[in-house]
Design a protein around this motif. Structure first.
Motif, short mmCIF file in Angstrom:
data_model
loop_
_atom_site.label_atom_id
_atom_site.label_comp_id
_atom_site.label_asym_id
_atom_site.label_seq_id
_atom_site.Cartn_x
_atom_site.Cartn_y
_atom_site.Cartn_z
N GLN A 87 39.34 98.00 0.14
CA GLN A 87 39.24 96.76 -0.63
C GLN A 87 39.41 95.59 0.34
N ALA A 101 41.18 91.68 -4.91
CA ALA A 101 40.37 92.27 -3.84
C ALA A 101 39.07 92.82 -4.40
N GLN A 102 38.07 92.90 -3.52
CA GLN A 102 36.78 93.47 -3.88
C GLN A 102 36.59 94.80 -3.17
N GLY A 103 36.16 95.82 -3.92
CA GLY A 103 35.93 97.13 -3.35
C GLY A 103 34.72 97.14 -2.42
N ASP A 104 34.75 98.04 -1.44
CA ASP A 104 33.64 98.18 -0.51
C ASP A 104 32.42 98.78 -1.21
N ASN A 107 32.50 102.61 -1.55
CA ASN A 107 33.52 103.29 -2.35
C ASN A 107 32.88 104.22 -3.38
N TRP A 114 35.69 94.28 -8.52
CA TRP A 114 36.90 93.52 -8.21
C TRP A 114 38.11 94.10 -8.92
N SER A 115 39.27 93.99 -8.26
CA SER A 115 40.53 94.51 -8.80
C SER A 115 41.64 93.49 -8.65
N GLN A 130 47.62 98.95 -9.77
CA GLN A 130 46.26 98.40 -9.82
C GLN A 130 46.00 98.06 -11.29
N PHE A 133 40.63 96.78 -12.67
CA PHE A 133 39.64 97.29 -11.73
C PHE A 133 38.26 97.27 -12.40
#
Length: 260
Positions: A87, A101-104, A107, A114-115, A130, A133
């Motif tokens: 993230q 944060a933003q996931g890759d 993933n 976004w989470s 978390q 998500f």
């Protein structure tokens, strides 16, 4: 787990009362430090884009951990890497205990989604949840409902689940720092060393953000007395106050009023 050497960070600390013999702390001092040698975590914390003071921001849960389920996490001011993916952190708030944060794209679950992560201390144990998500954008993550931190060990994450414990018995500010006067500070759960002067920590509370310590016999000020250290994050910059430096007993140091 151990904390290894990390890249430089900028911290702001408040000089304590030891030299002025006052219980309130006022004078600001900047520090440039390498965060290292703690008892519970291992990893890197770098310059962050924190909420309010990005250049001086330090994400306080930065480090490397193996959680209670055996999952590894490496957290910096800008990245959260785990066994399940990475993230990129866009914003965080240490005082509020959250980050977004933003996931890759790579993933397996929620690529580029976004989470919101919430984090908190229960005594000296560090927990995270978390809490949101699979969101489409940063604005949705910022607007997400926070997790309930009232009892992270038993519930409040996702409505019914316990939070995940990252570390037990962790001193929130363990690490090594150099202040603007070129004094070194190495802080662990056992000792706060300023240059060659050791303070033997007898108790601490990362949730309440204080430590009680015995002054060494070789101290220039109040040898063999007791000290209290308080700390706080303001706009993600770290400040501390040596609220008491010459208390006669551990109990007197514990009872000292927290610095403003």
């Amino acid at each position: 787990m151990t904390r290894q050497n990390t890249k430089q960070n900028t911290l702001l600390w408040t000089l304590g009362a030891a030299l002025t013999m006052m219980s309130a702390c006022a004078d600001d001092a900047g520090l440039d430090g390498d965060d290292e040698t703690g008892s519970e975590s291992e990893g890197e914390t770098g310059d962050g884009d924190g909420d309010g003071d990005g250049d001086a921001g330090l994400l306080k849960l930065g480090g490397s951990y193996t959680d209670e389920w055996g999952t590894t996490h490496t957290i910096t001011d800008t990245r959260w890497e785990s066994d399940t993916g990475g993230q990129t952190i866009s914003v965080f708030d240490n005082a509020g205990g959250w980050l977004v944060a933003q996931g890759d794209a790579s993933n397996e679950f929620g690529p580029e989604k976004w989470s919101r992560f919430d984090f908190t201390y229960a005594g000296n144990d560090l927990y995270y949840c978390q809490s949101a998500f699979d969101l489409d954008d940063e604005a949705a993550a910022l607007a997400a409902t926070p997790a309930d931190a009232s009892d992270p060990a038993t519930g409040g994450c996702g409505g019914m689940f316990a939070w995940t414990r990252l570390a037990e018995g962790k001193l929130e500010i363990d690490g090594m720092y150099v202040d603007e006067w070129e004094s070194t500070h190495q802080v662990s759960a056992a000792t706060w060393t300023q240059d060659s002067q050791d303070y033997a920590i007898s108790q601490f509370d990362s949730q309440a953000q204080y430590a009680i310590a015995a002054n060494g016999p070789d101290h220039a000020f109040a040898p063999d007395a007791w000290s209290r250290f308080d700390w706080v994050y303001v706009d993600n910059a770290l400040y501390y106050c040596q609220t008491a430096f010459d208390a006669a007993t551990e109990a007197d140091a514990l009872a000292a009023m927290r610095g403003d």
